[in-house]
Design a protein around this motif. Structure first.
Motif, short mmCIF file in Angstrom:
data_model
loop_
_atom_site.label_atom_id
_atom_site.label_comp_id
_atom_site.label_asym_id
_atom_site.label_seq_id
_atom_site.Cartn_x
_atom_site.Cartn_y
_atom_site.Cartn_z
N THR A 125 -21.87 -45.46 161.96
CA THR A 125 -23.29 -45.53 162.30
C THR A 125 -24.11 -44.67 161.35
OG1 THR A 125 -22.78 -45.94 164.62
CG2 THR A 125 -24.99 -45.13 164.13
N LEU A 126 -23.64 -43.48 161.07
CA LEU A 126 -24.35 -42.60 160.14
C LEU A 126 -24.37 -43.20 158.73
CD1 LEU A 126 -22.96 -39.22 161.44
CD2 LEU A 126 -25.33 -40.00 161.60
N LEU A 128 -24.16 -46.42 157.96
CA LEU A 128 -25.07 -47.57 157.99
C LEU A 128 -26.54 -47.14 157.99
CD1 LEU A 128 -23.21 -49.92 160.49
CD2 LEU A 128 -23.59 -50.33 158.04
N ASP A 129 -26.77 -45.95 158.50
CA ASP A 129 -28.13 -45.40 158.51
C ASP A 129 -28.45 -44.69 157.19
OD1 ASP A 129 -30.52 -45.29 159.88
OD2 ASP A 129 -30.07 -43.35 160.80
N GLU A 130 -27.59 -44.91 156.20
CA GLU A 130 -27.78 -44.41 154.84
C GLU A 130 -27.84 -42.89 154.74
OE1 GLU A 130 -31.08 -46.55 153.15
OE2 GLU A 130 -30.04 -48.46 153.32
N LYS A 131 -27.07 -42.23 155.58
CA LYS A 131 -26.94 -40.78 155.49
C LYS A 131 -25.97 -40.46 154.35
CE LYS A 131 -29.66 -39.74 158.78
NZ LYS A 131 -30.97 -39.26 158.41
N SER A 132 -26.25 -39.38 153.62
CA SER A 132 -25.36 -38.97 152.54
C SER A 132 -24.07 -38.40 153.12
CB SER A 132 -26.05 -37.91 151.67
OG SER A 132 -26.16 -36.69 152.39
N TYR A 133 -23.05 -38.31 152.30
CA TYR A 133 -21.80 -37.72 152.75
C TYR A 133 -22.01 -36.28 153.20
CZ TYR A 133 -18.94 -41.66 151.11
OH TYR A 133 -18.36 -42.89 150.94
N ASP A 134 -22.90 -35.57 152.51
CA ASP A 134 -23.22 -34.19 152.91
C ASP A 134 -23.83 -34.15 154.31
OD1 ASP A 134 -22.31 -32.90 150.60
OD2 ASP A 134 -24.22 -33.21 149.57
N GLU A 135 -24.77 -35.07 154.59
CA GLU A 135 -25.40 -35.11 155.91
C GLU A 135 -24.39 -35.51 156.99
OE1 GLU A 135 -29.96 -36.44 155.53
OE2 GLU A 135 -28.57 -37.77 154.45
N ILE A 136 -23.57 -36.50 156.69
CA ILE A 136 -22.55 -36.93 157.65
C ILE A 136 -21.59 -35.78 157.94
CG2 ILE A 136 -20.61 -38.50 158.06
CD1 ILE A 136 -22.14 -40.59 156.33
N SER A 137 -21.21 -35.07 156.89
CA SER A 137 -20.32 -33.92 157.02
C SER A 137 -20.93 -32.88 157.96
CB SER A 137 -20.07 -33.32 155.64
OG SER A 137 -19.37 -32.11 155.73
N ALA A 138 -22.22 -32.58 157.77
CA ALA A 138 -22.89 -31.59 158.60
C ALA A 138 -23.01 -32.04 160.05
CB ALA A 138 -24.28 -31.29 158.04
N ILE A 139 -23.30 -33.32 160.26
CA ILE A 139 -23.48 -33.84 161.61
C ILE A 139 -22.16 -33.89 162.37
CG2 ILE A 139 -24.10 -35.91 162.94
CD1 ILE A 139 -26.25 -36.42 160.72
N LEU A 140 -21.11 -34.35 161.70
CA LEU A 140 -19.82 -34.54 162.37
C LEU A 140 -18.91 -33.32 162.29
CD1 LEU A 140 -18.99 -38.22 161.37
CD2 LEU A 140 -20.04 -37.38 163.48
N GLY A 141 -19.25 -32.37 161.45
CA GLY A 141 -18.45 -31.16 161.36
C GLY A 141 -17.12 -31.35 160.65
N ILE A 142 -17.09 -32.25 159.67
CA ILE A 142 -15.88 -32.44 158.87
C ILE A 142 -16.26 -32.29 157.40
CG2 ILE A 142 -14.76 -33.93 160.58
CD1 ILE A 142 -15.56 -36.36 158.88
N SER A 143 -15.26 -32.14 156.54
CA SER A 143 -15.54 -31.96 155.12
C SER A 143 -16.05 -33.26 154.50
CB SER A 143 -14.28 -31.50 154.40
OG SER A 143 -13.35 -32.57 154.30
N LYS A 144 -16.71 -33.11 153.37
CA LYS A 144 -17.24 -34.25 152.63
C LYS A 144 -16.08 -35.17 152.19
CE LYS A 144 -20.02 -34.98 148.53
NZ LYS A 144 -20.82 -34.34 147.50
N THR A 145 -14.97 -34.58 151.77
CA THR A 145 -13.79 -35.36 151.38
C THR A 145 -13.24 -36.14 152.56
OG1 THR A 145 -13.26 -33.68 149.72
CG2 THR A 145 -11.49 -35.19 150.36
N ASN A 146 -13.22 -35.50 153.73
CA ASN A 146 -12.76 -36.16 154.94
C ASN A 146 -13.69 -37.32 155.31
OD1 ASN A 146 -11.19 -36.69 157.16
ND2 ASN A 146 -11.51 -34.72 158.14
#
Length: 165
Positions: A125-126, A128-146
């Motif tokens: 969902t994140l 598809l909402d065009e969030k960057s990997y950095d933003e997704i990482s911050a929201i979900l609490g996982i690393s950018k690589t993950n």
């Protein structure tokens, strides 16, 4: 005291209005027979209201809203384990393209997403909402690589599900 309550109420209304589409997107992914869109949406708004004073500004407001909405929907889903696989996407926000083919494709995509586990739903969902990997990482609490690894796996899973229809 009344002025402070009035300011808090106005802040809540501004946030609810500014992020209504974000909240709707998140809720629509978790909507099912046992988790109606309106109930999820209202639950997110209640949690925004109750958590408003605890928002410290450590993260962007949009990150906090996403995280709160996702956690609210995931918690609802855990409480109601018997959720159905169907998704109602006509739950109060416009589908981006009015053509029947596009609406059908979106409905199919959301139906496939509804088959994923709660974390993968949040991840896709994140994205598809065009969030960057950095933003997704911050929201979900996982690393950018993950994020990259898991997103690749989720896309493959969705492709497999689509091919098996």
């Amino acid at each position: 005291m009344i002025a402070k309550d009035s300011q808090r109420q106005q802040r809540f209304l501004d946030i609810a209005d500014q992020y209504k589409e974000v909240i709707a997107k998140v809720c629509s992914v978790y909507t099912s027979e046992n988790a109606p869109f309106a109930d999820l949406y209202q639950e997110v708004l209640i949690n925004i209201w109750t958590g408003l004073d605890s928002y410290r500004g450590d993260a962007k407001l949009s990150t906090w809203i996403y995280r709160l909405a996702l956690n609210t929907c995931i918690t609802w889903q855990r409480r109601n384990k018997r959720h159905s696989l169907g998704v109602a996407i006509d739950a109060g926000f416009d589908i981006p393209d009015s053509s029947a083919d596009s609406a059908s494709d979106i409905a199919e995509l959301y139906s496939l997403i509804s088959r994923l586990d709660a974390f993968d739903k949040a991840l896709i969902t994140l994205w598809l909402d065009e969030k960057s990997y950095d933003e997704i990482s911050a929201i979900l609490g996982i690393s950018k690589t993950n994020v990259a690894t898991r997103l690749h796996r989720v896309k493959n899973r969705l492709a497999t599900l689509a091919n098996n229809l």
